[in-house]
Design a protein around this motif. Structure first.
Motif, PDB file in Angstrom:
ATOM      1  N   PRO A   1      -3.885 -13.779  16.468  1.00  0.00           N
ATOM      2  CA  PRO A   1      -3.381 -12.498  16.979  1.00  0.00           C
ATOM      3  C   PRO A   1      -1.946 -12.199  16.536  1.00  0.00           C
ATOM      4  O   PRO A   1      -1.574 -11.039  16.384  1.00  0.00           O
ATOM      5  CB  PRO A   1      -3.476 -12.644  18.499  1.00  0.00           C
ATOM      6  N   ARG A   2      -1.159 -13.215  16.299  1.00  0.00           N
ATOM      7  CA  ARG A   2       0.231 -13.003  15.859  1.00  0.00           C
ATOM      8  C   ARG A   2       0.258 -12.317  14.489  1.00  0.00           C
ATOM      9  O   ARG A   2       1.013 -11.376  14.270  1.00  0.00           O
ATOM     10  CB  ARG A   2       0.945 -14.348  15.826  1.00  0.00           C
ATOM     11  N   ALA A   3      -0.576 -12.789  13.580  1.00  0.00           N
ATOM     12  CA  ALA A   3      -0.635 -12.171  12.246  1.00  0.00           C
ATOM     13  C   ALA A   3      -1.185 -10.748  12.346  1.00  0.00           C
ATOM     14  O   ALA A   3      -0.681  -9.838  11.679  1.00  0.00           O
ATOM     15  CB  ALA A   3      -1.490 -13.006  11.308  1.00  0.00           C
ATOM     16  N   ARG A   4      -2.190 -10.560  13.174  1.00  0.00           N
ATOM     17  CA  ARG A   4      -2.761  -9.220  13.336  1.00  0.00           C
ATOM     18  C   ARG A   4      -1.698  -8.243  13.837  1.00  0.00           C
ATOM     19  O   ARG A   4      -1.583  -7.120  13.360  1.00  0.00           O
ATOM     20  CB  ARG A   4      -3.956  -9.253  14.286  1.00  0.00           C
ATOM     21  N   ARG A   5      -0.893  -8.694  14.791  1.00  0.00           N
ATOM     22  CA  ARG A   5       0.166  -7.837  15.339  1.00  0.00           C
ATOM     23  C   ARG A   5       1.212  -7.515  14.267  1.00  0.00           C
ATOM     24  O   ARG A   5       1.708  -6.383  14.187  1.00  0.00           O
ATOM     25  CB  ARG A   5       0.815  -8.519  16.552  1.00  0.00           C
ATOM     26  N   THR A   6       1.533  -8.500  13.438  1.00  0.00           N
ATOM     27  CA  THR A   6       2.476  -8.272  12.337  1.00  0.00           C
ATOM     28  C   THR A   6       1.981  -7.142  11.442  1.00  0.00           C
ATOM     29  O   THR A   6       2.735  -6.229  11.097  1.00  0.00           O
ATOM     30  CB  THR A   6       2.665  -9.559  11.508  1.00  0.00           C
ATOM     31  N   PHE A   7       0.712  -7.204  11.079  1.00  0.00           N
ATOM     32  CA  PHE A   7       0.157  -6.174  10.202  1.00  0.00           C
ATOM     33  C   PHE A   7       0.079  -4.817  10.899  1.00  0.00           C
ATOM     34  O   PHE A   7       0.327  -3.782  10.294  1.00  0.00           O
ATOM     35  CB  PHE A   7      -1.204  -6.604   9.652  1.00  0.00           C
ATOM     36  N   GLU A   8      -0.266  -4.813  12.187  1.00  0.00           N
ATOM     37  CA  GLU A   8      -0.293  -3.550  12.935  1.00  0.00           C
ATOM     38  C   GLU A   8       1.091  -2.904  12.943  1.00  0.00           C
ATOM     39  O   GLU A   8       1.227  -1.696  12.720  1.00  0.00           O
ATOM     40  CB  GLU A   8      -0.760  -3.781  14.374  1.00  0.00           C
ATOM     41  N   LYS A   9       2.132  -3.701  13.202  1.00  0.00           N
ATOM     42  CA  LYS A   9       3.496  -3.166  13.226  1.00  0.00           C
ATOM     43  C   LYS A   9       3.916  -2.650  11.854  1.00  0.00           C
ATOM     44  O   LYS A   9       4.758  -1.762  11.755  1.00  0.00           O
ATOM     45  CB  LYS A   9       4.482  -4.228  13.714  1.00  0.00           C
ATOM     46  N   ALA A  10       3.332  -3.214  10.804  1.00  0.00           N
ATOM     47  CA  ALA A  10       3.663  -2.783   9.442  1.00  0.00           C
ATOM     48  C   ALA A  10       2.924  -1.499   9.051  1.00  0.00           C
ATOM     49  O   ALA A  10       3.240  -0.901   8.033  1.00  0.00           O
ATOM     50  CB  ALA A  10       3.341  -3.890   8.444  1.00  0.00           C
ATOM     51  N   GLY A  11       1.927  -1.099   9.848  1.00  0.00           N
ATOM     52  CA  GLY A  11       1.218   0.138   9.551  1.00  0.00           C
ATOM     53  C   GLY A  11      -0.261  -0.025   9.246  1.00  0.00           C
ATOM     54  O   GLY A  11      -0.935   0.950   8.920  1.00  0.00           O
ATOM     55  N   PHE A  12      -0.798  -1.227   9.371  1.00  0.00           N
ATOM     56  CA  PHE A  12      -2.219  -1.463   9.102  1.00  0.00           C
ATOM     57  C   PHE A  12      -3.050  -1.159  10.344  1.00  0.00           C
ATOM     58  O   PHE A  12      -2.592  -1.333  11.471  1.00  0.00           O
ATOM     59  CB  PHE A  12      -2.449  -2.925   8.696  1.00  0.00           C
TER      60      PHE A  12
ATOM     61  N   ARG B   1       9.913 -17.511  10.451  1.00  0.00           N
ATOM     62  CA  ARG B   1       8.815 -16.917  11.216  1.00  0.00           C
ATOM     63  C   ARG B   1       9.287 -16.424  12.583  1.00  0.00           C
ATOM     64  O   ARG B   1      10.177 -16.999  13.188  1.00  0.00           O
ATOM     65  CB  ARG B   1       7.693 -17.934  11.374  1.00  0.00           C
ATOM     66  N   GLY B   2       8.671 -15.349  13.034  1.00  0.00           N
ATOM     67  CA  GLY B   2       8.993 -14.805  14.348  1.00  0.00           C
ATOM     68  C   GLY B   2      10.268 -13.984  14.389  1.00  0.00           C
ATOM     69  O   GLY B   2      10.772 -13.682  15.461  1.00  0.00           O
ATOM     70  N   ARG B   3      10.792 -13.598  13.243  1.00  0.00           N
ATOM     71  CA  ARG B   3      12.048 -12.836  13.183  1.00  0.00           C
ATOM     72  C   ARG B   3      11.849 -11.416  12.642  1.00  0.00           C
ATOM     73  O   ARG B   3      12.816 -10.718  12.404  1.00  0.00           O
ATOM     74  CB  ARG B   3      13.055 -13.572  12.313  1.00  0.00           C
TER      75      ARG B   3
END
Length: 191
Positions: A132-143, A98-100
């Protein structure tokens, strides 16, 4: 096998399923997944066997490119052939992973697979509004955020709001991590 910059997605095997069961029965995973009781080996085996037979699910094991160890799963659920949509789910059970950036990269690779190989139009996710960490992950992926579902999930003794996010085949594509890949092309025209 499907490769991103940081991870590769491989078929999810029975051997990996045993490790997945160990992760599922941790307190953290039980909370994330809304489970009150541990998953028994018999229940897990039935789940895995049912998963293999499903026609509306595509499950991959996630492996980092750097050391090629199994760290979790990413999958499409409820693949709908008429609406050309599916729900993306991800679970990285290995705490060291996680976090990588592995989760973001796994989502990007699965989106690429979804749009290019399965010809889906929309892939969506549900994420706790309090994460918010999961939300940011998805945003960076294109969601992108679609909306808030109030009191949608009951987790750890209280109702929680959930954000629904989605990526469309017509969104600017590919996300930055795939743009540099030689074999990444935009989805076919008209999708």
């Amino acid at each position: 096998m499907y490769r991103g910059k940081l991870v590769s997605l491989r078929p999810f095997t029975e051997a990996e399923s045993a490790r997945y069961l160990e992760w599922l029965n941790t307190a953290e995973a039980a909370s994330q997944l809304g489970r009150a009781l541990p998953v028994t080996p018999m229940e897990h085996r039935a789940w895995y066997e049912g998963l293999v037979d499903r026609h509306d699910a595509v499950v991959f094991a996630v492996y980092p490119e750097v050391d090629s160890r199994y760290i979790g799963n990413v999958w499409l659920w409820a693949v709908h052939p008429i609406h050309r949509s599916a729900e993306l789910r991800i679970f990285l059970g290995d705490p060291e992973a996680r976090g990588r950036g592995y989760g973001t990269d796994a989502c990007r690779v699965l989106l690429d697979f979804s749009f290019r190989r399965l010809n889906l139009h929309k892939v969506y996710v549900y994420v706790l509004a309090s994460n918010p960490r999961a939300r940011r992950t998805f945003e960076k992926a294109g969601f992108r955020e679609e909306g808030l579902l109030r009191d949608e999930f009951y987790v750890d003794g209280s109702y929680r709001d959930v954000v629904r996010m989605s990526a469309l085949a017509t969104d600017p594509w590919p996300p930055p991590a795939l743009a540099a890949s030689e074999d990444s092309q935009p989805p076919p025209a008209g999708t």
